[in-house]
Design a protein around this motif. Structure first.
Motif, mmCIF file in Angstrom:
data_model
loop_
_atom_site.group_PDB
_atom_site.id
_atom_site.type_symbol
_atom_site.label_atom_id
_atom_site.label_comp_id
_atom_site.label_asym_id
_atom_site.label_seq_id
_atom_site.Cartn_x
_atom_site.Cartn_y
_atom_site.Cartn_z
ATOM 1 N N TYR A 138 0.867 -1.179 0.000
ATOM 2 C CA TYR A 138 0.000 0.000 0.000
ATOM 3 C C TYR A 138 0.899 1.223 0.000
ATOM 4 C CZ TYR A 138 -3.632 -3.327 0.928
ATOM 5 O OH TYR A 138 -4.476 -4.408 0.820
ATOM 6 N N VAL A 139 0.611 2.133 -0.907
ATOM 7 C CA VAL A 139 1.474 3.282 -1.156
ATOM 8 C C VAL A 139 0.658 4.561 -1.042
ATOM 9 C CG1 VAL A 139 2.969 4.354 -2.881
ATOM 10 C CG2 VAL A 139 2.805 1.866 -2.768
ATOM 11 N N ALA A 140 1.171 5.527 -0.286
ATOM 12 C CA ALA A 140 0.547 6.850 -0.212
ATOM 13 C C ALA A 140 1.200 7.727 -1.271
ATOM 14 C CB ALA A 140 0.729 7.462 1.163
ATOM 15 N N GLY A 141 0.385 8.269 -2.151
ATOM 16 C CA GLY A 141 0.894 9.116 -3.219
ATOM 17 C C GLY A 141 0.749 10.584 -2.884
ATOM 18 N N VAL A 191 -7.216 2.787 -3.791
ATOM 19 C CA VAL A 191 -8.078 2.139 -2.806
ATOM 20 C C VAL A 191 -8.731 3.130 -1.842
ATOM 21 C CG1 VAL A 191 -6.947 -0.111 -2.909
ATOM 22 C CG2 VAL A 191 -6.149 1.569 -1.264
ATOM 23 N N ALA A 192 -8.165 4.312 -1.702
ATOM 24 C CA ALA A 192 -8.740 5.304 -0.778
ATOM 25 C C ALA A 192 -8.292 6.707 -1.178
ATOM 26 C CB ALA A 192 -8.310 5.012 0.655
ATOM 27 N N ASP A 193 -9.137 7.662 -0.851
ATOM 28 C CA ASP A 193 -8.842 9.063 -1.168
ATOM 29 C C ASP A 193 -7.793 9.668 -0.242
ATOM 30 O OD1 ASP A 193 -10.684 9.035 -3.253
ATOM 31 O OD2 ASP A 193 -12.319 9.688 -1.945
ATOM 32 N N ASP A 194 -7.679 9.114 0.969
ATOM 33 C CA ASP A 194 -6.706 9.628 1.933
ATOM 34 C C ASP A 194 -6.445 8.568 2.996
ATOM 35 O OD1 ASP A 194 -8.900 9.769 3.728
ATOM 36 O OD2 ASP A 194 -9.219 11.881 3.292
ATOM 37 N N LEU A 195 -5.504 8.843 3.874
ATOM 38 C CA LEU A 195 -5.116 7.871 4.894
ATOM 39 C C LEU A 195 -6.263 7.556 5.851
ATOM 40 C CD1 LEU A 195 -2.885 6.092 6.002
ATOM 41 C CD2 LEU A 195 -2.101 8.033 7.373
ATOM 42 N N GLN A 196 -7.064 8.540 6.202
ATOM 43 C CA GLN A 196 -8.187 8.289 7.106
ATOM 44 C C GLN A 196 -9.166 7.292 6.487
ATOM 45 O OE1 GLN A 196 -10.159 11.694 8.809
ATOM 46 N NE2 GLN A 196 -11.963 10.520 9.340
ATOM 47 N N GLN A 197 -9.504 7.479 5.220
ATOM 48 C CA GLN A 197 -10.418 6.552 4.557
ATOM 49 C C GLN A 197 -9.793 5.158 4.471
ATOM 50 O OE1 GLN A 197 -11.264 7.222 0.397
ATOM 51 N NE2 GLN A 197 -13.302 6.324 0.609
ATOM 52 N N PHE A 198 -8.497 5.085 4.189
ATOM 53 C CA PHE A 198 -7.804 3.799 4.133
ATOM 54 C C PHE A 198 -7.902 3.075 5.473
ATOM 55 C CE2 PHE A 198 -3.866 1.409 4.977
ATOM 56 C CZ PHE A 198 -3.986 0.430 4.001
ATOM 57 N N ASN A 221 -16.491 -13.384 10.630
ATOM 58 C CA ASN A 221 -16.945 -14.531 9.867
ATOM 59 C C ASN A 221 -15.940 -15.097 8.866
ATOM 60 O OD1 ASN A 221 -17.083 -12.692 7.770
ATOM 61 N ND2 ASN A 221 -19.262 -12.317 8.048
ATOM 62 N N GLY A 222 -14.707 -14.621 8.921
ATOM 63 C CA GLY A 222 -13.656 -15.163 8.058
ATOM 64 C C GLY A 222 -13.675 -14.652 6.623
ATOM 65 N N GLU A 223 -14.591 -13.742 6.314
ATOM 66 C CA GLU A 223 -14.653 -13.193 4.955
ATOM 67 C C GLU A 223 -13.564 -12.143 4.757
ATOM 68 O OE1 GLU A 223 -18.449 -11.579 3.910
ATOM 69 O OE2 GLU A 223 -19.516 -13.355 4.575
ATOM 70 N N LEU A 224 -12.965 -12.181 3.582
ATOM 71 C CA LEU A 224 -11.979 -11.176 3.247
ATOM 72 C C LEU A 224 -12.689 -9.880 2.879
ATOM 73 C CD1 LEU A 224 -9.548 -13.290 1.084
ATOM 74 C CD2 LEU A 224 -9.391 -12.754 3.509
ATOM 75 N N GLY A 225 -12.148 -8.779 3.318
ATOM 76 C CA GLY A 225 -12.733 -7.481 3.006
ATOM 77 C C GLY A 225 -12.166 -6.902 1.728
ATOM 78 N N TYR A 226 -12.449 -5.668 1.492
ATOM 79 C CA TYR A 226 -12.047 -4.949 0.290
ATOM 80 C C TYR A 226 -10.541 -4.862 0.130
ATOM 81 C CZ TYR A 226 -11.468 -0.978 -2.876
ATOM 82 O OH TYR A 226 -11.081 -0.163 -3.892
ATOM 83 N N LEU A 227 -9.831 -4.688 1.231
ATOM 84 C CA LEU A 227 -8.382 -4.521 1.149
ATOM 85 C C LEU A 227 -7.679 -5.846 1.105
ATOM 86 C CD1 LEU A 227 -7.895 -1.557 3.642
ATOM 87 C CD2 LEU A 227 -8.020 -1.467 1.173
#
Length: 63
Positions: free
Chosen positions: A12-15, A36-43, A57-63
């Motif tokens: 994961y890289v902050a640009g 993946v996100a507009d800023d660090l807070q959203q990430f 429940n063991g489900e993988l999320g978006y990240l």
């Protein structure tokens, strides 16, 4: 600036401007990036939701 890794080779890289991207491959030589996100807070909010879902429940999320 690299701010994290998923442990499986993706980073994961902050640009400029704080936008957070995820690499598509393990190589950083010529990385292909997905936003993946507009800023660090959203990430961090997405990360929290992903971790909560995985613990519940063991489900993988978006990240």
């Amino acid at each position: 600036m690299i701010i994290g890794s998923n442990g499986g080779g993706r980073s994961y890289v902050a640009g400029p401007g704080g936008v957070v991207y995820r690499t598509r491959t393990a190589s950083l030589d010529e990385p292909e990036l997905d936003r993946v996100a507009d800023d660090l807070q959203q990430f961090l909010e997405l990360l929290e939701r992903s971790l909560t879902r995985f613990v519940a429940n063991g489900e993988l999320g978006y990240l």
